[in-house]
Write a protein that holds these residues in place. Sequence first.
Motif, PDB file in Angstrom:
ATOM      1  N   MET A  17       0.834  -1.197   0.000  1.00  0.00           N
ATOM      2  CA  MET A  17       0.000   0.000   0.000  1.00  0.00           C
ATOM      3  C   MET A  17       0.873   1.252   0.000  1.00  0.00           C
ATOM      4  O   MET A  17       0.622   2.200  -0.766  1.00  0.00           O
ATOM      5  N   ARG A  18       1.899   1.259   0.808  1.00  0.00           N
ATOM      6  CA  ARG A  18       2.732   2.456   0.885  1.00  0.00           C
ATOM      7  C   ARG A  18       3.578   2.626  -0.388  1.00  0.00           C
ATOM      8  O   ARG A  18       3.918   3.726  -0.770  1.00  0.00           O
ATOM      9  N   TRP A  19       3.877   1.497  -1.063  1.00  0.00           N
ATOM     10  CA  TRP A  19       4.616   1.616  -2.334  1.00  0.00           C
ATOM     11  C   TRP A  19       3.764   2.350  -3.360  1.00  0.00           C
ATOM     12  O   TRP A  19       4.252   3.245  -4.053  1.00  0.00           O
ATOM     13  N   HIS A  20       2.480   1.978  -3.440  1.00  0.00           N
ATOM     14  CA  HIS A  20       1.587   2.675  -4.363  1.00  0.00           C
ATOM     15  C   HIS A  20       1.406   4.128  -3.948  1.00  0.00           C
ATOM     16  O   HIS A  20       1.313   5.018  -4.813  1.00  0.00           O
ATOM     17  N   LEU A  60      -4.715  12.108   1.816  1.00  0.00           N
ATOM     18  CA  LEU A  60      -5.030  10.679   1.901  1.00  0.00           C
ATOM     19  C   LEU A  60      -4.100   9.992   2.891  1.00  0.00           C
ATOM     20  O   LEU A  60      -4.531   9.153   3.699  1.00  0.00           O
ATOM     21  N   ARG A  61      -2.790  10.298   2.826  1.00  0.00           N
ATOM     22  CA  ARG A  61      -1.829   9.695   3.725  1.00  0.00           C
ATOM     23  C   ARG A  61      -2.139  10.054   5.183  1.00  0.00           C
ATOM     24  O   ARG A  61      -1.957   9.231   6.098  1.00  0.00           O
ATOM     25  N   ARG A 104      -3.922   6.328 -12.168  1.00  0.00           N
ATOM     26  CA  ARG A 104      -5.210   5.774 -11.745  1.00  0.00           C
ATOM     27  C   ARG A 104      -5.032   4.368 -11.170  1.00  0.00           C
ATOM     28  O   ARG A 104      -5.680   3.996 -10.187  1.00  0.00           O
ATOM     29  N   THR A 105      -4.120   3.598 -11.795  1.00  0.00           N
ATOM     30  CA  THR A 105      -3.872   2.232 -11.294  1.00  0.00           C
ATOM     31  C   THR A 105      -3.304   2.278  -9.870  1.00  0.00           C
ATOM     32  O   THR A 105      -3.742   1.537  -8.988  1.00  0.00           O
ATOM     33  N   HIS A 106      -2.312   3.149  -9.676  1.00  0.00           N
ATOM     34  CA  HIS A 106      -1.734   3.280  -8.332  1.00  0.00           C
ATOM     35  C   HIS A 106      -2.788   3.735  -7.324  1.00  0.00           C
ATOM     36  O   HIS A 106      -2.818   3.255  -6.188  1.00  0.00           O
ATOM     37  N   MET A 107      -3.649   4.663  -7.759  1.00  0.00           N
ATOM     38  CA  MET A 107      -4.669   5.174  -6.857  1.00  0.00           C
ATOM     39  C   MET A 107      -5.653   4.081  -6.469  1.00  0.00           C
ATOM     40  O   MET A 107      -6.018   3.923  -5.290  1.00  0.00           O
ATOM     41  N   LEU A 108      -6.094   3.297  -7.454  1.00  0.00           N
ATOM     42  CA  LEU A 108      -7.057   2.226  -7.166  1.00  0.00           C
ATOM     43  C   LEU A 108      -6.439   1.167  -6.249  1.00  0.00           C
ATOM     44  O   LEU A 108      -7.095   0.666  -5.330  1.00  0.00           O
ATOM     45  N   TYR A 137      -3.904   1.596  -4.206  1.00  0.00           N
ATOM     46  CA  TYR A 137      -3.715   2.210  -2.893  1.00  0.00           C
ATOM     47  C   TYR A 137      -4.997   2.148  -2.077  1.00  0.00           C
ATOM     48  O   TYR A 137      -5.012   1.754  -0.909  1.00  0.00           O
ATOM     49  N   GLN A 138      -6.143   2.524  -2.698  1.00  0.00           N
ATOM     50  CA  GLN A 138      -7.421   2.509  -2.005  1.00  0.00           C
ATOM     51  C   GLN A 138      -7.834   1.079  -1.635  1.00  0.00           C
ATOM     52  O   GLN A 138      -8.311   0.819  -0.529  1.00  0.00           O
ATOM     53  N   ARG A 139      -7.651   0.137  -2.603  1.00  0.00           N
ATOM     54  CA  ARG A 139      -8.053  -1.243  -2.338  1.00  0.00           C
ATOM     55  C   ARG A 139      -7.248  -1.837  -1.182  1.00  0.00           C
ATOM     56  O   ARG A 139      -7.805  -2.456  -0.264  1.00  0.00           O
TER      57      ARG A 139
END
Length: 616
Positions: A152-155, A174-175, A215-219, A221-223
């Motif tokens: 999660m933190r990598w994203h 967010l963080r 967007r991929t990193h964001m999704l 991260y959220q997931r």
Amino acid sequence: MFKFLEFNSIRSRMVSGFLFLTVLILILAIVSLYILDRANKIALIHSRISQLQVFTLTLIKSDNDFFDLDVYNVNYFKTRTSTALELRDSMNKRIQAEIRAVRQQTRNKGYEVDINLDAIDSTLSVYNDKFVALEALVYRKGFKDDGMEGKMRWHAHKLEEESAGPSLVNVLFLRRHEKDFFLRHDTVYRNTFNRAAVKVMRDMARFHADSTEARTHMLEYQRLFNELVNIQSQIGLSSKDGLRRELNELTSALSNQYFLLSEYSLRQSVQAQQNARLFYIAMLTGAVFFSLVSGLWISRRLSEPIARLSSLVRMSIVHKKPGPIDFNVRHAANEINALTAAFNILMHQTNAQLKEIQSKSKLLKRKNRQLKQLNRELDNFLYSTAHDLRSPLTSLLGLINIMRYDNQQENLVVYFDMMEKSIQRSDAFISQIVSFSKNKRLLIKPERLDLYQLVEEIFEGHSFPAGNGRLMRETVIQEMAPFYSDRNRVTILLNNLISNAIRYSDPDKEQSYIKLFLTVNELEATVEVRDNGIGIGPEHIDKIFDMFYRASTDSKGSGLGLFVFHETLKRLKGQVRVTSAPGEGSSFFIILPNYYKTLEVTTESVTEKNALYERS
């Protein structure tokens, strides 16, 4: 042979009585051995049950250590091994082995504990299953760069680095919500995080529609954040939720089951004791009855000559006539005549022994004087040894200082510092032992104290410890009357409080302080030492005066300082109150009696009794 069996003789009656007593003793011994064997078996079973309980407590403690330490241990998440897990595996094996041993030992012995053991075994099995599930969740959750938390933190870091992605301010928001959740374990921050994530995704769709990677990193991260929230919820947001709550309930169930088992064991032990008591009462009653009957029977034939002999012996003793007695009773038994002759011999021997006792009494008095002298020499040896132990330490400190100046290798400075600290700790430990011994043995010796000079001398003695240069100190002394007390003991009290305030100052604060307030009236002196150091946790306040107790694993002391402080304060009949909070500092408030008007002991008597200890 027939003469031996004749019942008119003392010998035959004594032999018959002895034989009866022997049979009685044999019966008593056999039954006693049986009862003792049963009691020992019950005690051994009870001991094994106690050992089983100790193993279970150790297992639970290792689990607590795992949750307290290993959840923040990076090495655990890389290897999935830890000391706590190895200890719990070992305890599990010991517990199972101990349960089997107790069952084997209680089998066919009327000691029914199988139901209790089955309940404990079943609860332990459920407890272990819950712990395994909880450990799997903790490992899956990860820490720092490992597990789901690391992903999660990598994203999150990738989002911060993505130039075509959301603004850094939005990512930091967010963080912040993420960190608030992991710090406070409140699902409110999860909802806030998800609302902020939706807003970030809308902004990205509006202003950075072509940023697929962001967007991929964001999704992801959220997931991953939501999965971690779910895992934390399963583990338990607090000790009253999730698997943690279930483990606590199982721990309570184990405690109740062990209580029932111990209660049953106690009942068995009490029952065994009652049986033994009844048996011994019965045997004692029988023995008393036999003694009465046999005594009446023998006295019918022996009372007259024995009474005559007894009267003569008593007269000889009362009138202190050491010579032989004249005993002449018709038809007296040979044993009575032999007893008379033996008594005459005994009187002669008694006279000789009295002379020997007088000689031995003189010798004993001389030995007592020698023993007192040895005690005085032992006291001298104690304090001489303390000096002899401290002298090499002082010499070593001097040699280390010389080596610092002559040293040409910078890498040895660290070792010099370590050697110096070790020697200083040993020297301080010896000083505390000597202070404790002197406090116990020396009487109070009141004298007029210059408090300002005394405080200044103590601060000068602590002018060199690391970090003291940034300490601000404030001393306020109000003397409405002269202060009389024992200088050595007051020095021990103030030195302990000031040295602790210096040693445990907070290095993270820009300005640390030590404030000393002393107020003296005709009856008492009040002393308050206040600092803004690292403080003491509330769970340690009641234990800081125990011998060798340390409130922190980072403690640099020996654990004797506050113990010696408290013992010295009790010797002076003083009182102490402590208030402290972690990170805020500590305040020690003590009250000492003032010997200004009434001295509890005179200086002359103290000087004489303390002569042997002044050298220390």
